[in-house]
Design an enzyme around this catalytic site. Structure first.
Site, PDB file in Angstrom:
ATOM      1  N   GLY A  85       0.831  -1.213   0.000  1.00 40.96           N
ATOM      2  CA  GLY A  85       0.000   0.000   0.000  1.00 40.96           C
ATOM      3  C   GLY A  85       0.858   1.252   0.000  1.00 40.96           C
ATOM      4  O   GLY A  85       0.532   2.237   0.660  1.00 40.96           O
ATOM      5  N   ALA A  86       1.955   1.223  -0.778  1.00 42.86           N
ATOM      6  CA  ALA A  86       2.963   2.295  -0.710  1.00 42.86           C
ATOM      7  C   ALA A  86       2.736   3.407  -1.731  1.00 42.86           C
ATOM      8  O   ALA A  86       3.565   4.303  -1.856  1.00 42.86           O
ATOM      9  CB  ALA A  86       4.356   1.703  -0.883  1.00 42.86           C
ATOM     10  N   ASP A 139      -2.200  -7.435  -5.788  1.00 46.17           N
ATOM     11  CA  ASP A 139      -3.396  -7.302  -4.957  1.00 46.17           C
ATOM     12  C   ASP A 139      -3.176  -8.198  -3.742  1.00 46.17           C
ATOM     13  O   ASP A 139      -3.126  -9.428  -3.871  1.00 46.17           O
ATOM     14  CB  ASP A 139      -4.613  -7.754  -5.772  1.00 46.17           C
ATOM     15  N   TYR A 195     -14.838  -2.750   8.721  1.00 49.84           N
ATOM     16  CA  TYR A 195     -13.475  -2.200   8.839  1.00 49.84           C
ATOM     17  C   TYR A 195     -12.930  -2.472  10.251  1.00 49.84           C
ATOM     18  O   TYR A 195     -11.798  -2.935  10.413  1.00 49.84           O
ATOM     19  CB  TYR A 195     -13.497  -0.699   8.536  1.00 49.84           C
ATOM     20  N   LYS A 213      -9.658  -4.847  11.404  1.00 49.58           N
ATOM     21  CA  LYS A 213      -8.523  -4.310  12.163  1.00 49.58           C
ATOM     22  C   LYS A 213      -8.359  -5.028  13.509  1.00 49.58           C
ATOM     23  O   LYS A 213      -7.248  -5.184  14.009  1.00 49.58           O
ATOM     24  CB  LYS A 213      -8.696  -2.794  12.340  1.00 49.58           C
ATOM     25  N   ILE A 264      -5.515   9.802  11.105  1.00 45.28           N
ATOM     26  CA  ILE A 264      -4.269  10.322  10.544  1.00 45.28           C
ATOM     27  C   ILE A 264      -4.599  11.143   9.297  1.00 45.28           C
ATOM     28  O   ILE A 264      -5.331  10.678   8.420  1.00 45.28           O
ATOM     29  CB  ILE A 264      -3.320   9.153  10.162  1.00 45.28           C
TER      30      ILE A 264
END
Ligand SMILES: NC(=O)c1ccc[n+]([C@@H]2O[C@H](COP(=O)([O-])OP(=O)(O)OC[C@H]3O[C@@H](n4cnc5c(N)ncnc54)[C@H](O)[C@@H]3O)[C@@H](O)[C@H]2O)c1
Length: 253
Positions: free
Chosen positions: A12-13, A62, A163, A167, A196
């Protein structure tokens, strides 16, 4: 911090937190592999990081698809001979709907990317790290993995349960990985950011969240990256199975 001669993978960069983590690793001497589903953007990030010399390489994968993950990770191992650090950062956010209205497909999309993605990428490095007798895995969870609701949800309104569940699963998987891999000198930890601010954060969201944070500001991508690099460093060699809060005091546990 000095990560010279180390190979770090960040998923995910292409943007946001993952991009900053990758930038910090490169700045600290690691050769950094950038993985994302968005190859075009990831290549642009790699290009920026490669100014002044070869420091990074971009791959498309992916993370929810084990065969895609294994293909890329095996290529990295063939090419570079080792993987010292894996940062499982790739994730998708969730639609804000009541649990009774979450579609099957939407549940699977979130769980398969966020939780299964961590499983897939970890599985793809474990044998190599065992061979090396060393490794660091750092997973991005969230404070919502502990609270079961986003910080601004009100009683009876959508919590983004899928979500949150993804997590929460990462916190447990971090401990399971840490326990199984401890005899091989592989440390596995997580960071749990609060809200964030990234390039995707608008003024309205900032205004809504800031008053809910005891330290009076949203976190920055640099706040998260600093904790990730610490967990990857020799200073954290006796820490494993831990989840570090990075939330300005929003949740203290
Ligand atoms: N931003 C926040 O407020 C916040 C708070 C707590 C936790 N987190 C966590 O931090 C991490 C980074 O968040 P962010 O805000 O930078 O997110 P972001 O959406 O800006 O970036 C996520 C990246 O993951 C990639 N991605 C999505 N699905 C993928 C897949 N299947 N395979 C490969 N790559 C994929 C996207 O293309 C994107 O580049 C996530 O794990 C997120 O859950 C973020």
């Amino acid at each position: 911090m000095d990560f010279a001669d180390q190979i770090a993978i960040v998923t995910g960069a292409a943007r946001g937190v993952g991009k900053e983590i990758a930038r910090r690793f490169v700045q600290s001497g690691a050769f950094t592999i950038l993985i994302d589903i968005d190859l075009k953007e990831t290549e642009q990030v790699a290009q920026q990081l490669n100014e002044g010399g070869p420091h990074a390489q971009a791959f498309r994968s992916d993370v929810s698809k084990i065969h895609e993950v294994e293909k890329v990770f095996n290529q990295v191992i063939d090419q570079y001979g080792r993987i010292d650090i894996l940062v499982n950062n790739a994730a998708v956010f969730a639609e804000s709907v009541l649990i009774m209205d979450i579609e099957d497909q939407e549940w699977d999309r979130v769980l398969n990317t966020n939780l299964k993605g961590v499983f897939n990428c970890s599985k793809a490095v474990i044998r190599q790290m065992i061979k090396q007798k060393s490794g660091r895995i750092i997973n991005l969870t969230s404070f919502v993995g502990k609270t079961g609701r986003v910080v601004y949800s009100k009683v009876g309104t959508p919590t983004k349960a899928h979500y949150c569940a993804s997590k929460a699963g990462i916190i447990s998987l971090t401990r399971s990985l840490a326990y199984e891999l401890a005899p091989h000198n592989i440390n596995v930890n997580a960071v749990a950011p609060g809200s964030i601010a990234t390039e995707a954060t608008d003024k309205e969201k900032r205004g809504m969240i800031t008053p809910l944070v005891p330290l009076g500001r949203m976190g920055g991508v640099d706040d998260v990256a600093a904790a990730v690099l610490f967990l990857a460093s020799p200073d954290a060699s006796f820490i494993t199975g831990e989840t570090i809060n990075i939330n300005g005091g929003t949740l203290m546990d």
